[in-house]
Design an enzyme around this catalytic site. Structure first.
Site, PDB file in Angstrom:
ATOM      1  N   HIS A  54      11.922 -13.482  44.684  1.00 56.95           N
ATOM      2  CA  HIS A  54      10.888 -12.685  45.342  1.00 56.95           C
ATOM      3  C   HIS A  54       9.509 -13.106  44.848  1.00 56.95           C
ATOM      4  CE1 HIS A  54      11.803 -10.499  41.643  1.00 56.95           C
ATOM      5  NE2 HIS A  54      10.726  -9.744  41.793  1.00 56.95           N
ATOM      6  N   HIS A  56       6.917 -11.661  43.263  1.00 60.21           N
ATOM      7  CA  HIS A  56       6.182 -11.128  42.122  1.00 60.21           C
ATOM      8  C   HIS A  56       5.835 -12.230  41.123  1.00 60.21           C
ATOM      9  CE1 HIS A  56       7.751  -6.786  42.920  1.00 60.21           C
ATOM     10  NE2 HIS A  56       6.749  -7.129  43.713  1.00 60.21           N
ATOM     11  N   ASP A  58       5.806 -12.689  37.977  1.00 66.47           N
ATOM     12  CA  ASP A  58       6.671 -13.061  36.855  1.00 66.47           C
ATOM     13  C   ASP A  58       7.950 -13.763  37.301  1.00 66.47           C
ATOM     14  OD1 ASP A  58       7.400 -10.564  37.977  1.00 66.47           O
ATOM     15  OD2 ASP A  58       8.441  -9.943  36.162  1.00 66.47           O
ATOM     16  N   HIS A  59       8.092 -13.974  38.605  1.00 63.98           N
ATOM     17  CA  HIS A  59       9.226 -14.737  39.136  1.00 63.98           C
ATOM     18  C   HIS A  59       8.786 -15.984  39.904  1.00 63.98           C
ATOM     19  CE1 HIS A  59      12.335 -11.590  38.349  1.00 63.98           C
ATOM     20  NE2 HIS A  59      11.248 -10.838  38.339  1.00 63.98           N
ATOM     21  N   HIS A 110      13.829  -3.797  46.194  1.00 61.33           N
ATOM     22  CA  HIS A 110      12.755  -4.035  45.236  1.00 61.33           C
ATOM     23  C   HIS A 110      11.535  -4.567  45.986  1.00 61.33           C
ATOM     24  CE1 HIS A 110      10.860  -4.850  41.431  1.00 61.33           C
ATOM     25  NE2 HIS A 110      10.737  -6.127  41.715  1.00 61.33           N
ATOM     26  N   ASP A 134      15.559  -9.177  40.832  1.00 64.93           N
ATOM     27  CA  ASP A 134      15.344  -7.769  40.529  1.00 64.93           C
ATOM     28  C   ASP A 134      16.088  -6.850  41.501  1.00 64.93           C
ATOM     29  OD1 ASP A 134      13.786  -8.571  38.462  1.00 64.93           O
ATOM     30  OD2 ASP A 134      11.880  -7.917  39.311  1.00 64.93           O
ATOM     31  N   HIS A 173      15.766  -9.904  34.444  1.00 60.88           N
ATOM     32  CA  HIS A 173      15.144  -9.305  33.261  1.00 60.88           C
ATOM     33  C   HIS A 173      16.196  -8.889  32.239  1.00 60.88           C
ATOM     34  CE1 HIS A 173      10.990  -8.822  34.798  1.00 60.88           C
ATOM     35  NE2 HIS A 173      11.589  -8.705  35.980  1.00 60.88           N
TER      36      HIS A 173
END
Length: 283
Positions: A54, A56, A58-59, A110, A134, A173
């Site tokens: 996805h 975001h 941090d990905h 998410h 996520d 995570h």
């Protein structure tokens, strides 16, 4: 198929999947390209593709830098918001990397454009794997930020929850300990939760990852996959699966608010450490 688990940032995981015959490699959720390339070089493989679950940061934050360094790199995902996206994937699309098959499952909840990747090799005794970002995590799931509870239920229970029970779950995570503490609140008499929580505490003490789990294990202690169980329904006061899931998400959010969040200054320092931000003197 060899999977390298790469912890980065505060609690994220990147993954490097290696086709051991051809030495081709596929990366999942690149947040820190420098760290990934160190492992690519050490393993002596050729990185050809990035699978992003996805959009975001941090990905996906590392996609642009990685694409700059590797001009032939292919960056795949299901959301146009993904940084440096080469091609947008469709639900149930199948990819192939040497002997490795990849089935792409759209798993909204998410985010609306969240994609999970199911990998397997034919005529191979090793179990398949799912890279769930996520959408599904060990003993939990990501926060529902976009979409409806019904969509999230379909993603978790009807799509991911019906994969073979031996499937290894590689999530985005390291939230296992907190997830299990919440699961214990939901089902205080679930012995599978108690045993997994004890195991996760030991892993935390030893500072080692809790991934992967197996889907069969997750069905025993992950409340977000257990919405049809009477004990979980009783906790939520609901019966319809999507309603049960909706209450679980709200209760989990309240449970997490009791923990002190990482302060903005600490997040900025962490981002600087991993090269995701530049200071004025670096510009």
């Amino acid at each position: 198929m060899k999977v390298k688990v790469i912890p980065v940032l505060e609690d994220n995981y990147m993954y490097l999947v290696i086709e051991e015959r051809t030495r081709e490699a596929v990366a999942v959720d690149v947040a820190v390209p420098k760290r990934l390339l160190e492992i690519v070089r050490r393993e002596g493989v050729s990185l050809t593709t990035v699978l992003t679950t996805h959009h975001h940061w941090d990905h996906a934050r590392g996609n642009a830098e990685l694409a700059r360094l590797l001009p032939d790199l292919v960056v795949l995902g299901a959301d146009e918001r993904i940084c440096a996206l080469t091609r947008r994937l469709a639900h149930d699309e199948e990819l192939r990397f040497g002997a490795i098959h990849v089935r792409c499952f759209l798993t909204p909840g998410h985010t609306l454009g969240h994609m999970s990747y199911f990998l397997w090799e034919e005529e191979c005794p090793d179990p398949p794997a799912v890279f769930s970002g996520d959408a599904l995590s060990v003993a939990g799931c990501g926060s529902r930020l976009e979409g409806t509870a019904q969509q999230m239920y379909q993603s978790l229970v009807e799509t991911l929850g019906t994969l073979p029970p031996e499937t290894k779950v590689f999530c985005g995570h390291e939230h296992t300990l907190g997830n299990l503490e919440f699961a214990q609140k939901v089902e205080p008499y679930n012995n599978h939760v108690k045993a997994k929580l004890s195991w996760a505490k030991q892993r935390d003490d030893d500072d080692v990852p809790t991934v992967p789990a197996t889907l069969g294990e997750e069905l025993l202690y992950n409340p977000f996959l257990r919405v049809a169980e009477e004990s979980v329904r009783e906790f939520t006061g609901k019966v319809a699966p999507a309603d049960v899931l909706d209450v679980l998400c709200r209760e989990r959010a309240s449970f997490e608010r009791a923990a002190e969040p990482l302060q903005p200054q600490a997040r900025a320092l962490l981002a600087l450490q991993w090269g995701l931000l530049s200071t004025p003197w670096q510009k």
